[in-house]
Design a protein around this motif. Structure first.
Motif, PDB file in Angstrom:
ATOM      1  N   VAL A  29     -30.261  46.548   9.131  1.00 53.33           N
ATOM      2  CA  VAL A  29     -30.182  46.143  10.534  1.00 53.33           C
ATOM      3  C   VAL A  29     -30.575  44.679  10.715  1.00 53.33           C
ATOM      4  N   ARG A  30     -31.401  44.158   9.847  1.00 56.20           N
ATOM      5  CA  ARG A  30     -31.762  42.733   9.928  1.00 56.20           C
ATOM      6  C   ARG A  30     -30.540  41.866   9.605  1.00 56.20           C
ATOM      7  N   LEU A  31     -29.716  42.318   8.666  1.00 56.87           N
ATOM      8  CA  LEU A  31     -28.478  41.614   8.344  1.00 56.87           C
ATOM      9  C   LEU A  31     -27.509  41.678   9.527  1.00 56.87           C
ATOM     10  N   PHE A  32     -27.378  42.853  10.149  1.00 54.05           N
ATOM     11  CA  PHE A  32     -26.490  42.994  11.299  1.00 54.05           C
ATOM     12  C   PHE A  32     -26.915  42.054  12.418  1.00 54.05           C
ATOM     13  N   ASP A  33     -28.220  41.994  12.668  1.00 56.55           N
ATOM     14  CA  ASP A  33     -28.752  41.152  13.732  1.00 56.55           C
ATOM     15  C   ASP A  33     -28.445  39.682  13.473  1.00 56.55           C
ATOM     16  N   ALA A  34     -28.705  39.218  12.254  1.00 58.22           N
ATOM     17  CA  ALA A  34     -28.468  37.809  11.920  1.00 58.22           C
ATOM     18  C   ALA A  34     -26.977  37.478  11.970  1.00 58.22           C
ATOM     19  N   MET A  93     -33.783  50.793  18.021  1.00 60.03           N
ATOM     20  CA  MET A  93     -34.650  50.236  19.062  1.00 60.03           C
ATOM     21  C   MET A  93     -34.983  48.780  18.746  1.00 60.03           C
ATOM     22  N   TRP A  94     -35.280  48.502  17.490  1.00 64.65           N
ATOM     23  CA  TRP A  94     -35.575  47.128  17.072  1.00 64.65           C
ATOM     24  C   TRP A  94     -34.342  46.250  17.249  1.00 64.65           C
ATOM     25  N   LEU A  96     -31.715  46.535  19.225  1.00 69.61           N
ATOM     26  CA  LEU A  96     -31.277  46.294  20.595  1.00 69.61           C
ATOM     27  C   LEU A  96     -32.411  45.867  21.523  1.00 69.61           C
ATOM     28  N   GLY A  97     -33.620  45.756  21.009  1.00 66.31           N
ATOM     29  CA  GLY A  97     -34.735  45.383  21.873  1.00 66.31           C
ATOM     30  C   GLY A  97     -35.063  46.467  22.879  1.00 66.31           C
ATOM     31  N   LYS A  98     -34.977  47.726  22.446  1.00 64.76           N
ATOM     32  CA  LYS A  98     -35.256  48.908  23.272  1.00 64.76           C
ATOM     33  C   LYS A  98     -34.329  49.034  24.478  1.00 64.76           C
ATOM     34  N   LEU A  99     -33.095  48.610  24.339  1.00 65.10           N
ATOM     35  CA  LEU A  99     -32.091  48.857  25.375  1.00 65.10           C
ATOM     36  C   LEU A  99     -31.501  50.239  25.140  1.00 65.10           C
ATOM     37  N   TYR A 100     -31.171  50.936  26.224  1.00 62.69           N
ATOM     38  CA  TYR A 100     -30.611  52.276  26.123  1.00 62.69           C
ATOM     39  C   TYR A 100     -29.302  52.366  26.888  1.00 62.69           C
ATOM     40  N   PRO A 101     -28.200  51.802  26.368  1.00 60.39           N
ATOM     41  CA  PRO A 101     -26.929  51.944  27.084  1.00 60.39           C
ATOM     42  C   PRO A 101     -26.458  53.393  27.041  1.00 60.39           C
TER      43      PRO A 101
END
Length: 169
Positions: A29-34, A93-94, A96-101
Motif C-alpha cells: 500500500v505504500r507503493l500504491f500511495d507513492a 484506513m492508512w 485513504l486517511g480513514k475515509l469511508y466512501p
C-alpha cells in the motif's frame, strides 16, 4: 497460568496509537500511495480532478484510485467489498486517511473514469516493470475443447469389466 489479555474495547486513550505504526515499511500500500501521488490527474483526464468551489466537497479521485489499485492487487473487485475494506482493513484506513466512501461512490468512480483507470493500470505495469517487480515469462495455453460422451455403453465400471472378462473366457 493466565491467558494473554488484549486491551479493553471501551477504554479511552489519551494518546491514540499512530495508524502508520500498523502498516509495515515494505507493505504494497505504500507503493500504491507513492505511485498515485506522482500521477498528473488532469493529464489522465479523470472526472472531477479539480474540486468545485461550491457545494458539498467530493472525494479526491486520487483516494478512490488508490482504493481501486488496492482492490485489484488483493483481488477485491466488488464495490461493496471495497467499501467494507475501508472500515475493516487497517492498511486501507492508512491508504485513504480513514475515509469511508460508500459502494455507490466507488462504483460510479469506476463507471465514470473507465478509460482513465485503464491508462493508470498501464502506467502502473510499466512502473513495476521498471522496478523489476514483474518477470517476463511465456505461458502456453491449450485452447482445445473436447466433447465428453459418457453413455452407458461407453463407460466401464468394475462390475461391467468383470462381466466382459467372464464372457470373453
Amino acid at each position: 497460568m493466565a491467558y494473554k489479555k488484549g486491551e479493553e474495547r471501551q477504554q479511552k486513550v489519551l494518546f491514540p496509537d499512530c495508524i502508520d505504526d500498523y502498516v509495515e515499511e515494505d507493505a504494497p500500500v505504500r507503493l500504491f500511495d507513492a505511485f498515485v501521488d506522482s500521477l498528473d490527474m488532469g493529464k489522465l483526464e479523470f472526472i472531477r480532478n479539480i474540486p468545485k468551489a461550491t457545494g458539498s466537497p467530493g472525494y479526491d479521485p486520487r483516494d478512490l484510485l488508490k482504493l481501486y489499485i488496492y482492490g485489484y492487487f488483493y483481488q477485491v473487485r466488488s464495490s461493496r467489498k471495497l467499501a467494507r475494506e475501508c472500515k475493516c482493513n487497517v492498511e486501507v484506513m492508512w491508504l485513504l486517511g480513514k475515509l469511508y466512501p460508500d459502494f455507490r461512490t466507488i462504483s460510479d468512480f469506476r463507471k465514470d473514469n473507465k478509460d482513465s483507470i485503464t491508462k493508470v493500470f498501464k502506467e502502473f505495469n510499466k512502473f513495476c516493470m521498471g522496478l523489476k517487480l514483474f518477470s517476463k515469462s511465456y505461458i502456453s495455453i491449450d485452447g482445445s475443447k473436447f466433447k465428453a460422451v459418457n453413455a452407458k455403453d461407453n463407460n466401464f465400471t468394475l462390475n461391467k469389466l468383470d462381466d466382459r472378462i467372464k464372457r470373453l473366457d
